[in-house]
Design a protein around this motif. Structure first.
Motif, PDB file in Angstrom:
ATOM      1  N   ALA B  26       3.820   4.573   6.737  1.00 60.33           N
ATOM      2  CA  ALA B  26       5.360   4.930   8.074  1.00 60.33           C
ATOM      3  C   ALA B  26       6.040   3.647   8.196  1.00 60.33           C
ATOM      4  O   ALA B  26       7.332   3.177   7.788  1.00 60.33           O
ATOM      5  N   VAL B  27       4.574   2.027   8.371  1.00 64.01           N
ATOM      6  CA  VAL B  27       5.095   0.608   8.824  1.00 64.01           C
ATOM      7  C   VAL B  27       6.168   0.392   7.707  1.00 64.01           C
ATOM      8  O   VAL B  27       7.061  -0.164   7.050  1.00 64.01           O
ATOM      9  N   SER B  28       5.332   1.036   6.830  1.00 67.56           N
ATOM     10  CA  SER B  28       5.786   0.436   4.838  1.00 67.56           C
ATOM     11  C   SER B  28       7.025   1.096   4.476  1.00 67.56           C
ATOM     12  O   SER B  28       7.795   0.107   3.839  1.00 67.56           O
ATOM     13  N   LYS B  33      12.188  -0.390   3.079  1.00 74.25           N
ATOM     14  CA  LYS B  33      14.057  -0.007   3.910  1.00 74.25           C
ATOM     15  C   LYS B  33      14.748  -1.055   4.413  1.00 74.25           C
ATOM     16  O   LYS B  33      15.930  -0.780   3.407  1.00 74.25           O
ATOM     17  N   LYS B  34      14.247  -1.763   5.263  1.00 67.42           N
ATOM     18  CA  LYS B  34      14.803  -3.166   5.564  1.00 67.42           C
ATOM     19  C   LYS B  34      14.857  -4.265   3.977  1.00 67.42           C
ATOM     20  O   LYS B  34      15.962  -4.809   3.832  1.00 67.42           O
ATOM     21  N   THR B  35      13.622  -4.056   3.394  1.00 64.68           N
ATOM     22  CA  THR B  35      14.305  -4.987   2.265  1.00 64.68           C
ATOM     23  C   THR B  35      14.876  -4.700   1.456  1.00 64.68           C
ATOM     24  O   THR B  35      15.762  -5.256   0.831  1.00 64.68           O
ATOM     25  N   ILE B  36      14.916  -3.561   0.945  1.00 71.00           N
ATOM     26  CA  ILE B  36      15.506  -3.156   0.471  1.00 71.00           C
ATOM     27  C   ILE B  36      16.988  -3.288   0.558  1.00 71.00           C
ATOM     28  O   ILE B  36      18.029  -3.374  -0.061  1.00 71.00           O
ATOM     29  N   GLN B  37      17.593  -2.754   1.616  1.00 68.63           N
ATOM     30  CA  GLN B  37      19.402  -3.758   2.467  1.00 68.63           C
ATOM     31  C   GLN B  37      19.384  -5.031   2.246  1.00 68.63           C
ATOM     32  O   GLN B  37      20.247  -5.489   1.953  1.00 68.63           O
ATOM     33  N   LEU B 238      12.749 -11.105  -2.936  1.00 70.93           N
ATOM     34  CA  LEU B 238      12.803 -10.081  -2.268  1.00 70.93           C
ATOM     35  C   LEU B 238      12.648  -8.628  -3.003  1.00 70.93           C
ATOM     36  O   LEU B 238      12.275  -7.753  -3.068  1.00 70.93           O
ATOM     37  N   GLU B 239      12.511  -8.900  -4.316  1.00 71.49           N
ATOM     38  CA  GLU B 239      12.655  -7.471  -5.356  1.00 71.49           C
ATOM     39  C   GLU B 239      10.846  -7.734  -5.276  1.00 71.49           C
ATOM     40  O   GLU B 239      10.522  -6.300  -5.262  1.00 71.49           O
ATOM     41  N   SER B 240      10.425  -8.407  -5.334  1.00 70.93           N
ATOM     42  CA  SER B 240       8.417  -8.693  -5.232  1.00 70.93           C
ATOM     43  C   SER B 240       8.357  -7.952  -3.943  1.00 70.93           C
ATOM     44  O   SER B 240       6.796  -6.743  -4.096  1.00 70.93           O
ATOM     45  N   LEU B 241       8.309  -8.206  -2.950  1.00 72.98           N
ATOM     46  CA  LEU B 241       8.871  -8.226  -1.748  1.00 72.98           C
ATOM     47  C   LEU B 241       8.309  -6.691  -1.156  1.00 72.98           C
ATOM     48  O   LEU B 241       8.034  -5.023  -0.618  1.00 72.98           O
ATOM     49  N   ALA B 242       9.872  -5.704  -1.905  1.00 77.42           N
ATOM     50  CA  ALA B 242      10.310  -4.325  -1.507  1.00 77.42           C
ATOM     51  C   ALA B 242       9.025  -4.042  -2.813  1.00 77.42           C
ATOM     52  O   ALA B 242       8.888  -2.836  -2.302  1.00 77.42           O
ATOM     53  N   SER B 243       9.157  -4.505  -3.483  1.00 81.59           N
ATOM     54  CA  SER B 243       7.732  -3.726  -4.946  1.00 81.59           C
ATOM     55  C   SER B 243       6.645  -3.225  -3.766  1.00 81.59           C
ATOM     56  O   SER B 243       5.428  -2.312  -3.736  1.00 81.59           O
ATOM     57  N   GLU B 244       6.172  -4.463  -3.197  1.00 75.95           N
ATOM     58  CA  GLU B 244       5.109  -4.506  -2.843  1.00 75.95           C
ATOM     59  C   GLU B 244       4.646  -3.235  -1.314  1.00 75.95           C
ATOM     60  O   GLU B 244       4.918  -2.572  -1.237  1.00 75.95           O
ATOM     61  N   MET B 252      -0.700   4.903   0.966  1.00 72.59           N
ATOM     62  CA  MET B 252      -0.990   4.763   1.578  1.00 72.59           C
ATOM     63  C   MET B 252      -0.244   6.177   1.964  1.00 72.59           C
ATOM     64  O   MET B 252      -1.280   7.459   2.580  1.00 72.59           O
ATOM     65  N   LYS B 253       0.251   6.767   1.198  1.00 73.49           N
ATOM     66  CA  LYS B 253       0.222   8.575   1.658  1.00 73.49           C
ATOM     67  C   LYS B 253      -0.626   8.959   0.210  1.00 73.49           C
ATOM     68  O   LYS B 253      -1.030  10.165   0.991  1.00 73.49           O
ATOM     69  N   ASN B 254      -0.867   8.916  -1.201  1.00 72.53           N
ATOM     70  CA  ASN B 254      -2.027   9.097  -1.815  1.00 72.53           C
ATOM     71  C   ASN B 254      -3.114   8.827  -0.753  1.00 72.53           C
ATOM     72  O   ASN B 254      -4.035  10.380  -0.890  1.00 72.53           O
TER      73      ASN B 254
END
Lengths: 148, 296
Positions: B26-28, B33-37, B238-244, B252-254
């Motif tokens: 949930a945190v990720s 979402k924030k990073t994508i913005q 930023l791209e990397s952060l969103a990817s991470e 985590m979902k898995n």
């Protein structure tokens, strides 16, 4: 034949579209760009960008940046830019008052505060002037085709 | 058959794990979402800035125009700016980028030094005995251009001092929530091959003349090339952060799904063990009763 114009500020795409002429405040004076203009790379000053297509004219406040011209493409990378319809008059007034107040306290020239406040004052003055000039003339509130 | 009590304990711990991974997921999700913005707000500027740089580099007379456009005749020293992250539990995120890095540079003939962003990448490179020029770690969760412009500036300075001949940027491009690909971009010198993501090539055919520069060529290029280069680094971060964050969310979902599955099968095992225990007890009682009857 129209020319493609893109105005981008650091945090968003401000305008894009096919236009007949772009007028921008370069450091060397105002430049008007028509289709098939020579390649140009110039720095921009605080000022006004005008974009005209047919009878429609859109005006933007810009605080500096660069303009790159290709024969069929104008790219304006602005430090900050906004359509006159988007200018928040109240905020600009507040910013002006704040800057005037701090400048009135007389910080020594050439310090960081002084330069910052002077720049802030010039920015808010520009915004207010443009908003005043163009809104009276029935400028559209938003440029065509641009969501918020 | 396992002891019912042991199985019960395992169920409890597996459920705890699921709870933790669900929280991390949930945190990720909210971070991504924030990073994508932020990414979407800054993407137009940095892609157009990159296009302008490409246009400058693609001029017919780009040689001698500016030191940052000058391709050294021999490439002896290379800097690789590697963007990774600071936190683990991100699935294949780190192994993907490290594998990509090794494929690109392990066979490279030049001496390679690294500028690392993020402590995970740094740790791995240290373990591999690589030469690290500088490291930037523990960046703020939502870095601004000002926070990271030093990274680009360092690369530009090293290049201008002739300490190095080329600068590459390796980062993870965020495509969508389930796809992130490592990419490489040549930052310096600015040359035609720099663009890996092909775009706007139809415009390049129009190149026949040089630019008019206002005010002067040097002033403009001195101003924009370093700034736009630093901007590319910022954008890559930023791209990397969103990817991470996206990679961590999926990992985590898995993990949550796996833990839930495991808890289910453990529950089954627990039920069986419990039933077995009851059956055994009944058999004992029945056997005991029979023995008693016979002895009477």
């Amino acid at each position: 034949m129209p020319i493609r114009c893109e105005i981008i500020s650091q945090d968003r795409l401000v305008f894009e579209g096919e236009v007949d002429i772009v007028v921008a405040p370069s450091t060397m004076g105002e430049v008007g760009i028509l289709p098939n203009h020579a390649h140009l790379l110039a720095t921009l000053e605080l000022g006004r960008i005008k974009v005209r297509r047919g009878d429609e004219e859109d005006v933007f406040a810009v605080t500096g940046g660069i303009i790159e011209v290709q024969p069929n493409l104008v790219t304006i990378l602005a430090d900050a830019a906004e359509h006159v319809g988007e200018i928040d008059i109240k905020r600009a007034q507040e910013a002006r008052q704040r800057a005037e107040k701090i400048l009135a306290e007389g910080p020594p020239p050439d310090t960081d505060t002084y330069l910052k406040m002077e720049a802030a004052l010039r920015r808010s003055n520009l915004r207010l002037k443009l908003a005043d000039q163009y809104r009276k003339r029935g400028q559209r509130a938003r440029p065509p085709g641009m969501g918020s | 058959m396992a002891n019912a009590r042991e199985v019960e304990q395992r169920i409890k711990s597996v459920k705890n794990i699921a709870q933790v991974t669900r929280a991390l997921q949930a945190v990720s999700a909210s971070k991504v979402k924030k990073t994508i913005q932020v990414l979407e707000r800054t993407r137009p500027y940095s892609t157009k800035a990159w296009r302008v740089l490409q246009h400058i580099a693609n001029q017919p007379q780009s040689e001698g125009l500016h030191p940052l456009l000058e391709q050294p005749p021999v490439v002896e020293n290379v800097i690789v700016v590697l963007i990774s992250g600071d936190r683990g539990l991100a699935g294949a995120y780190y192994s993907n980028i490290m594998r990509f890095l090794q494929v690109k540079f392990d066979e490279h003939p030049a001496g390679i030094r690294y500028i690392t962003v993020g402590s995970k990448g740094r740790d791995i490179l240290v373990r591999l005995g690589k030469d690290i020029l500088a490291e930037f770690s523990n960046l703020p969760a939502d870095p601004s251009y000002v926070d990271v412009s030093a990274i680009g500036r360092l690369a530009v300075e090293e290049f201008l001092d002739h300490n190095i001949d080329e600068v590459y940027l390796v980062y993870t491009d965020f495509i969508n929530m389930i796809a992130q690909t490592p990419v490489i971009k040549k930052l310096l010198p600015l040359t035609k091959e720099g663009e890996e993501r092909v775009s706007d090539f139809e415009e390049e055919r129009n190149f026949s003349t040089e630019y008019i520069y206002e005010p002067g060529q040097e002033e403009i290029l001195d101003n924009i090339i370093p700034r736009f280069t630093a901007l590319q680094v910022f954008h890559a971060i930023l791209e990397s952060l969103a990817s991470e964050h996206a990679a961590r969310m999926v990992a985590m979902k898995n993990a949550t799904d796996n833990a839930t599955d495991l808890a289910g099968s453990l529950q089954l095992e627990y039920n069986k063990a419990r039933q077995q225990a009851i059956t055994n007890e009944l058999l004992d009682i029945a056997g005991g009763a029979e023995a008693l009857e016979q002895s009477l």
